[in-house]
Design a protein around this motif. Sequence first.
Motif, PDB file in Angstrom:
ATOM      1  N   SER A  87       9.716  10.742  -6.785  1.00 56.87           N
ATOM      2  CA  SER A  87      11.040  10.839  -6.257  1.00 56.87           C
ATOM      3  C   SER A  87      11.094   9.802  -5.122  1.00 56.87           C
ATOM      4  O   SER A  87      10.222   9.235  -4.449  1.00 56.87           O
ATOM      5  CB  SER A  87      11.049  12.140  -5.586  1.00 56.87           C
ATOM      6  OG  SER A  87      12.359  12.579  -4.931  1.00 56.87           O
ATOM      7  N   GLU A  88      12.534   9.360  -5.057  1.00 60.44           N
ATOM      8  CA  GLU A  88      12.780   8.512  -3.882  1.00 60.44           C
ATOM      9  C   GLU A  88      12.572   9.042  -2.663  1.00 60.44           C
ATOM     10  O   GLU A  88      12.456   8.346  -1.687  1.00 60.44           O
ATOM     11  CB  GLU A  88      14.369   7.848  -4.018  1.00 60.44           C
ATOM     12  CG  GLU A  88      15.295   9.138  -3.683  1.00 60.44           C
ATOM     13  CD  GLU A  88      16.910   8.939  -4.050  1.00 60.44           C
ATOM     14  OE1 GLU A  88      17.662   9.075  -3.568  1.00 60.44           O
ATOM     15  OE2 GLU A  88      16.972   7.722  -4.851  1.00 60.44           O
ATOM     16  N   ASP A  89      12.391  10.295  -2.695  1.00 59.12           N
ATOM     17  CA  ASP A  89      12.275  11.041  -1.311  1.00 59.12           C
ATOM     18  C   ASP A  89      10.615  11.226  -0.882  1.00 59.12           C
ATOM     19  O   ASP A  89      10.471  11.913   0.153  1.00 59.12           O
ATOM     20  CB  ASP A  89      12.974  12.413  -1.270  1.00 59.12           C
ATOM     21  CG  ASP A  89      14.499  12.307  -1.466  1.00 59.12           C
ATOM     22  OD1 ASP A  89      15.022  11.265  -0.759  1.00 59.12           O
ATOM     23  OD2 ASP A  89      14.934  13.379  -1.949  1.00 59.12           O
ATOM     24  N   LEU A  90       9.737  10.881  -1.678  1.00 61.65           N
ATOM     25  CA  LEU A  90       8.513  11.037  -1.684  1.00 61.65           C
ATOM     26  C   LEU A  90       7.582   9.588  -1.826  1.00 61.65           C
ATOM     27  O   LEU A  90       8.097   8.784  -2.411  1.00 61.65           O
ATOM     28  CB  LEU A  90       7.900  11.777  -2.778  1.00 61.65           C
ATOM     29  CG  LEU A  90       8.339  13.314  -3.087  1.00 61.65           C
ATOM     30  CD1 LEU A  90       7.728  14.014  -4.180  1.00 61.65           C
ATOM     31  CD2 LEU A  90       8.061  14.124  -1.838  1.00 61.65           C
ATOM     32  N   THR A 134      11.507   3.073   2.402  1.00 62.21           N
ATOM     33  CA  THR A 134      12.669   3.042   3.074  1.00 62.21           C
ATOM     34  C   THR A 134      13.624   1.735   2.957  1.00 62.21           C
ATOM     35  O   THR A 134      14.823   1.662   3.400  1.00 62.21           O
ATOM     36  CB  THR A 134      12.420   3.176   4.551  1.00 62.21           C
ATOM     37  OG1 THR A 134      11.700   2.081   5.147  1.00 62.21           O
ATOM     38  CG2 THR A 134      11.700   4.462   5.105  1.00 62.21           C
ATOM     39  N   THR A 135      12.857   0.563   2.280  1.00 67.39           N
ATOM     40  CA  THR A 135      13.554  -0.474   1.825  1.00 67.39           C
ATOM     41  C   THR A 135      13.218  -0.770   0.324  1.00 67.39           C
ATOM     42  O   THR A 135      12.364  -0.263  -0.315  1.00 67.39           O
ATOM     43  CB  THR A 135      13.034  -1.566   2.643  1.00 67.39           C
ATOM     44  OG1 THR A 135      11.997  -1.979   2.256  1.00 67.39           O
ATOM     45  CG2 THR A 135      13.258  -1.344   4.120  1.00 67.39           C
ATOM     46  N   VAL A 136      14.098  -1.485  -0.157  1.00 65.19           N
ATOM     47  CA  VAL A 136      13.968  -2.115  -1.638  1.00 65.19           C
ATOM     48  C   VAL A 136      12.576  -2.756  -1.733  1.00 65.19           C
ATOM     49  O   VAL A 136      11.903  -2.385  -2.868  1.00 65.19           O
ATOM     50  CB  VAL A 136      15.087  -3.248  -2.295  1.00 65.19           C
ATOM     51  CG1 VAL A 136      14.795  -3.598  -3.336  1.00 65.19           C
ATOM     52  CG2 VAL A 136      16.245  -2.217  -1.885  1.00 65.19           C
ATOM     53  N   GLU A 137      12.039  -3.561  -0.722  1.00 63.40           N
ATOM     54  CA  GLU A 137      10.812  -4.291  -0.919  1.00 63.40           C
ATOM     55  C   GLU A 137       9.798  -3.426  -1.007  1.00 63.40           C
ATOM     56  O   GLU A 137       8.968  -3.426  -1.878  1.00 63.40           O
ATOM     57  CB  GLU A 137      10.564  -5.072   0.070  1.00 63.40           C
ATOM     58  CG  GLU A 137      11.576  -6.348   0.489  1.00 63.40           C
ATOM     59  CD  GLU A 137      12.911  -5.893   0.845  1.00 63.40           C
ATOM     60  OE1 GLU A 137      13.123  -5.190   1.525  1.00 63.40           O
ATOM     61  OE2 GLU A 137      13.841  -6.583   0.519  1.00 63.40           O
TER      62      GLU A 137
END
Length: 176
Positions: A158-161, A172-175
């Motif tokens: 998940s983008e939250d994990l 927290t960033t694309v990188e």
Amino acid sequence: MSGNSQSFILVTAAPAMGHYAPMRGVARNLVNHGFDVTVLTGVAFRESVEEIGATFVPLRSIFANDPTRLQEIFANRPPPGPEQLAYDMKEFFIKSMPDQFADIQDILRGFRERDPSRQVIIVNEATVLGALAPALGAEGLRPDAVLGMGIFPLFLSSEDLGPFGAGLPPATTVEE
């Protein structure tokens, strides 16, 4: 089934509380149902295994029984991240596989000597890789069945994990 007609059951667990505790519950339930249960795990759990009426067999792997080796493994452990996860997999699980396989072979041999007509079932905690060796082509005795027990949380992304097992926070960033 009752008495000697029931299967021999071998329950395995890596020698850490989070791995052992769920398998102890499984072993206790099987003992309570009259099965002949042997538990293969670390020496720290001998009393706990015997307390439920199962037979205890100690893992022979060095990290399972040698606190100085365990300290050495942790001293050389990389910081949290993918390298630590890879290190842990290698040091704790993969390197233990040959010793675990030898332990399991000894136990299977003992079961067959006691009663070759009884089935042998391994209830295997997921990180005891030695039970998988016959499926991967290792020569030796084979149980009649191996039941795998997953003691891990779900590996969902998940983008939250953060990535599972790496000890990292969510990106927290694309990188990242």
